[in-house]
Design an enzyme around this catalytic site. Structure first.
Site, PDB file in Angstrom:
ATOM      1  N   ARG A  78     -50.824 -15.942   9.893  1.00 14.57           N
ATOM      2  CA  ARG A  78     -49.864 -14.833   9.923  1.00 14.57           C
ATOM      3  C   ARG A  78     -50.202 -13.860   8.799  1.00 14.57           C
ATOM      4  O   ARG A  78     -50.327 -14.279   7.643  1.00 14.57           O
ATOM      5  CB  ARG A  78     -48.438 -15.346   9.746  1.00 14.57           C
ATOM      6  CG  ARG A  78     -47.358 -14.364  10.198  1.00 14.57           C
ATOM      7  CD  ARG A  78     -45.964 -14.730   9.715  1.00 14.57           C
ATOM      8  NE  ARG A  78     -45.807 -14.375   8.310  1.00 14.57           N
ATOM      9  CZ  ARG A  78     -45.454 -15.228   7.361  1.00 14.57           C
ATOM     10  NH1 ARG A  78     -45.237 -16.499   7.636  1.00 14.57           N
ATOM     11  NH2 ARG A  78     -45.345 -14.811   6.107  1.00 14.57           N
ATOM     12  N   ASP A  81     -49.245 -10.401   6.669  1.00 15.81           N
ATOM     13  CA  ASP A  81     -48.122  -9.555   6.296  1.00 15.81           C
ATOM     14  C   ASP A  81     -48.612  -8.168   5.902  1.00 15.81           C
ATOM     15  O   ASP A  81     -49.651  -8.019   5.239  1.00 15.81           O
ATOM     16  CB  ASP A  81     -47.365 -10.174   5.114  1.00 15.81           C
ATOM     17  CG  ASP A  81     -46.818 -11.556   5.437  1.00 15.81           C
ATOM     18  OD1 ASP A  81     -46.545 -11.821   6.625  1.00 15.81           O
ATOM     19  OD2 ASP A  81     -46.655 -12.367   4.496  1.00 15.81           O
ATOM     20  N   SER A  87     -45.282 -17.713  -0.128  1.00 13.01           N
ATOM     21  CA  SER A  87     -43.839 -17.602   0.093  1.00 13.01           C
ATOM     22  C   SER A  87     -43.136 -16.724  -0.936  1.00 13.01           C
ATOM     23  O   SER A  87     -41.968 -16.938  -1.250  1.00 13.01           O
ATOM     24  CB  SER A  87     -43.183 -18.988   0.126  1.00 13.01           C
ATOM     25  OG  SER A  87     -43.555 -19.688   1.283  1.00 13.01           O
ATOM     26  N   ASN A  99     -51.453 -15.767   5.690  1.00  8.13           N
ATOM     27  CA  ASN A  99     -50.983 -17.140   5.513  1.00  8.13           C
ATOM     28  C   ASN A  99     -51.710 -18.037   6.509  1.00  8.13           C
ATOM     29  O   ASN A  99     -51.571 -17.840   7.721  1.00  8.13           O
ATOM     30  CB  ASN A  99     -49.477 -17.214   5.756  1.00  8.13           C
ATOM     31  CG  ASN A  99     -48.694 -16.276   4.858  1.00  8.13           C
ATOM     32  OD1 ASN A  99     -48.319 -16.628   3.757  1.00  8.13           O
ATOM     33  ND2 ASN A  99     -48.460 -15.056   5.321  1.00  8.13           N
ATOM     34  N   GLU A 116     -43.653 -24.827  -2.929  1.00  7.95           N
ATOM     35  CA  GLU A 116     -43.091 -24.684  -1.581  1.00  7.95           C
ATOM     36  C   GLU A 116     -42.802 -26.034  -0.933  1.00  7.95           C
ATOM     37  O   GLU A 116     -42.724 -26.145   0.298  1.00  7.95           O
ATOM     38  CB  GLU A 116     -44.058 -23.878  -0.713  1.00  7.95           C
ATOM     39  CG  GLU A 116     -44.339 -22.490  -1.249  1.00  7.95           C
ATOM     40  CD  GLU A 116     -45.424 -21.782  -0.469  1.00  7.95           C
ATOM     41  OE1 GLU A 116     -45.187 -21.451   0.701  1.00  7.95           O
ATOM     42  OE2 GLU A 116     -46.518 -21.579  -1.025  1.00  7.95           O
ATOM     43  N   GLU A 158     -51.289 -10.010   2.621  1.00  7.57           N
ATOM     44  CA  GLU A 158     -51.901 -11.333   2.548  1.00  7.57           C
ATOM     45  C   GLU A 158     -51.896 -11.989   3.916  1.00  7.57           C
ATOM     46  O   GLU A 158     -51.139 -11.600   4.807  1.00  7.57           O
ATOM     47  CB  GLU A 158     -51.172 -12.223   1.546  1.00  7.57           C
ATOM     48  CG  GLU A 158     -49.727 -12.518   1.897  1.00  7.57           C
ATOM     49  CD  GLU A 158     -49.069 -13.415   0.865  1.00  7.57           C
ATOM     50  OE1 GLU A 158     -49.476 -14.591   0.771  1.00  7.57           O
ATOM     51  OE2 GLU A 158     -48.146 -12.948   0.171  1.00  7.57           O
ATOM     52  N   TYR A 207     -36.307 -18.140   3.588  1.00  6.68           N
ATOM     53  CA  TYR A 207     -35.940 -19.468   4.057  1.00  6.68           C
ATOM     54  C   TYR A 207     -34.447 -19.769   4.096  1.00  6.68           C
ATOM     55  O   TYR A 207     -34.044 -20.743   4.728  1.00  6.68           O
ATOM     56  CB  TYR A 207     -36.663 -20.526   3.212  1.00  6.68           C
ATOM     57  CG  TYR A 207     -38.158 -20.369   3.306  1.00  6.68           C
ATOM     58  CD1 TYR A 207     -38.810 -20.544   4.523  1.00  6.68           C
ATOM     59  CD2 TYR A 207     -38.924 -20.008   2.209  1.00  6.68           C
ATOM     60  CE1 TYR A 207     -40.185 -20.387   4.628  1.00  6.68           C
ATOM     61  CE2 TYR A 207     -40.294 -19.854   2.311  1.00  6.68           C
ATOM     62  CZ  TYR A 207     -40.920 -20.047   3.511  1.00  6.68           C
ATOM     63  OH  TYR A 207     -42.272 -19.875   3.620  1.00  6.68           O
ATOM     64  N   GLY A 213     -45.025 -20.917   7.784  1.00  4.21           N
ATOM     65  CA  GLY A 213     -43.848 -21.760   7.924  1.00  4.21           C
ATOM     66  C   GLY A 213     -43.516 -22.052   9.375  1.00  4.21           C
ATOM     67  O   GLY A 213     -43.712 -21.218  10.257  1.00  4.21           O
TER      68      GLY A 213
END
Length: 307
Positions: A250, A252, A143, A270, A17, A268, A211, A274
Site C-alpha cells: 500500500r 501513501d 504507522s 507499506n 506496532e 511511503e 487504528y 494493516g
C-alpha cells in the site's frame, strides 16, 4: 488449490506496532481457519527459528508490522529456513522500510517525492534544519509512529526528539511538508485496487487516527478528478514494481490541490499493510470484489521463497 495446508501466523513481535500486529494477525488467522487452513499463531520470541521448526508449517503468513518484521530481518530467516512466506522479500522489505532509501528508488522510477535529509534525532531536536513547515519522522518506523509536524511560527523542533524517554529510531528524516489531502492505494499482485481518501479530526493521520475506532474516515473511491485517480493508481503500481514488492502493498500519497494545483507526492510504501477491521487494504479489496477471507486466502496462496 494451494498446496499449503498448515500456516504459521506471525503476529505481535517487538516493534512499536506490536498491538496492531496482534490485531491484524488474529483477524487473518480466523479468516484462514474459516477457509479450512490449519493455522498456528506464533508471537516471535528469542528463538523464532526454533518456534518455526517446532510448528512445521507449509507456509508463513507474516502479519508482523514495523521493525524486525517488515524490514527484511524475518524474511531473511524464512529464506534460510526455506519456508514459503507472504508479502515482500528481503530486499524490497528493507528498501521500503527505510524511507530515504525508498525515496531514492522512487526518484529513479520517476515517482514524485519532496526533498528530505536524514539526521541524528538530537540534531533534529536542536534547531530548524528546514524552513517550517516541515515533517520529522523516524526513518525506519511505520504507522506514523513518532511523527511530528513543525508549523510556521514554531520557535523550535519538539523537545521530545531529544528526550531520554525516546525509544524509537535515532535516525530521523526531515522533509518538506506537503499541504493537501491524504490518499492511499493498495496493490494486489501488480494491480491497484482503488484510491481511498483519508480524513481525520486529529492533527494528521497519525497512529491513533489509523487504528482507533472512529479515528479516521475512509472515502472509497476518493472524490478526486478521474485523472488523479488514474495517476495515483499508476504511481502505486510503479512503486510496488520499482521496490520489488510481492503480494500486497500500500502506497501513501499527499494530493496537493491548493491554488489550482494537482500535485501528487509519494510518501511511503507499506510492504505489510494493516489487516485490522479498520484497515485500508481489506476495504479496497472488498471494493474490488475480494472478501476478507478471499483476500487472506490469496495472500497465502501467493506465498513462496526467493521473493
Amino acid at each position: 488449490m494451494t498446496a499449503y495446508k498448515r500456516v504459521a501466523m506471525l503476529l505481535g513481535g517487538r516493534s512499536a506496532e506490536r498491538e496492531v500486529s496482534l490485531s491484524s494477525g488474529a483477524g487473518c488467522a480466523k479468516a484462514l481457519r474459516d477457509e479450512s487452513f490449519d493455522v498456528v499463531e506464533i508471537d516471535p520470541g528469542e528463538n523464532l527459528a526454533a518456534q518455526l521448526i517446532e510448528a512445521k508449517p507449509d507456509a508463513v503468513f507474516n502479519a508482523l508490522h514495523g521493525r524486525w518484521g517488515e524490514d527484511g530481518c524475518v524474511q531473511g530467516l524464512l529464506e534460510l529456513l526455506r519456508i514459503p512466506y507472504t508479502h515482500s522479500g528481503v530486499l524490497a522489505s528493507a528498501l521500503a522500510m527505510h524511507k530515504q532509501r525508498s525515496k531514492d528508488v522512487y526518484r529513479a522510477a520517476g515517482i514524485p517525492v519532496v526533498n528530505s535529509i536524514v539526521v541524528d534525532r538530537h540534531e533534529a531536536a536542536a534547531r530548524h534544519l528546514m524552513e517550517p513547515p516541515y515533517v520529522v519522522k523516524p526513518v525506519n518506523e511505520g504507522s506514523s509512529v513518532g511523527v511530528f509536524i513543525i508549523r510556521k511560527g514554531d520557535n523550535r523542533p519538539p523537545a521530545a526528539l531529544g528526550s531520554e524517554e525516546w525509544n524509537l529510531s535515532s535516525e530521523m528524516m526531515v522533509e518538506e511538508f506537503v499541504p493537501g489531502r491524504e490518499l492511499t492505494v493498495a496493490v494486489m499482485g501488480n494491480r491497484a485496487l482503488g484510491v481511498t481518501e483519508i480524513t481525520t479530526n486529529l492533527e494528521f493521520y497519525d497512529y491513533e487516527a489509523k487504528y482507533a475506532t472512529g479515528g479516521s474516515i475512509h472515502t472509497l473511491p476518493a472524490k478526486i478528478p478521474v485523472s488523479v485517480t488514474g495517476e495515483a493508481s499508476r504511481l502505486a503500481e510503479r512503486a510496488h514494481a520499482a521496490l520489488g514488492c510481492r503480494g500486497v502493498s500500500r502506497t501513501d500519497f499527499r494530493y496537493d490541490d491548493s491554488g489550482g494545483k494537482h500535485r501528487l507526492i509519494a510518501l511511503e510504501t507499506n510492504t505489510q499493510p494493516g489487516m485490522t477491521t479498520t484497515s485500508l487494504v481489506p476495504e479496497q479489496a472488498a471494493h474490488a470484489g475480494f472478501s476478507y477471507r478471499a483476500l487472506c486466502r490469496w495472500i497465502v496462496e501467493d506465498a513462496s521463497c526467493d521473493r
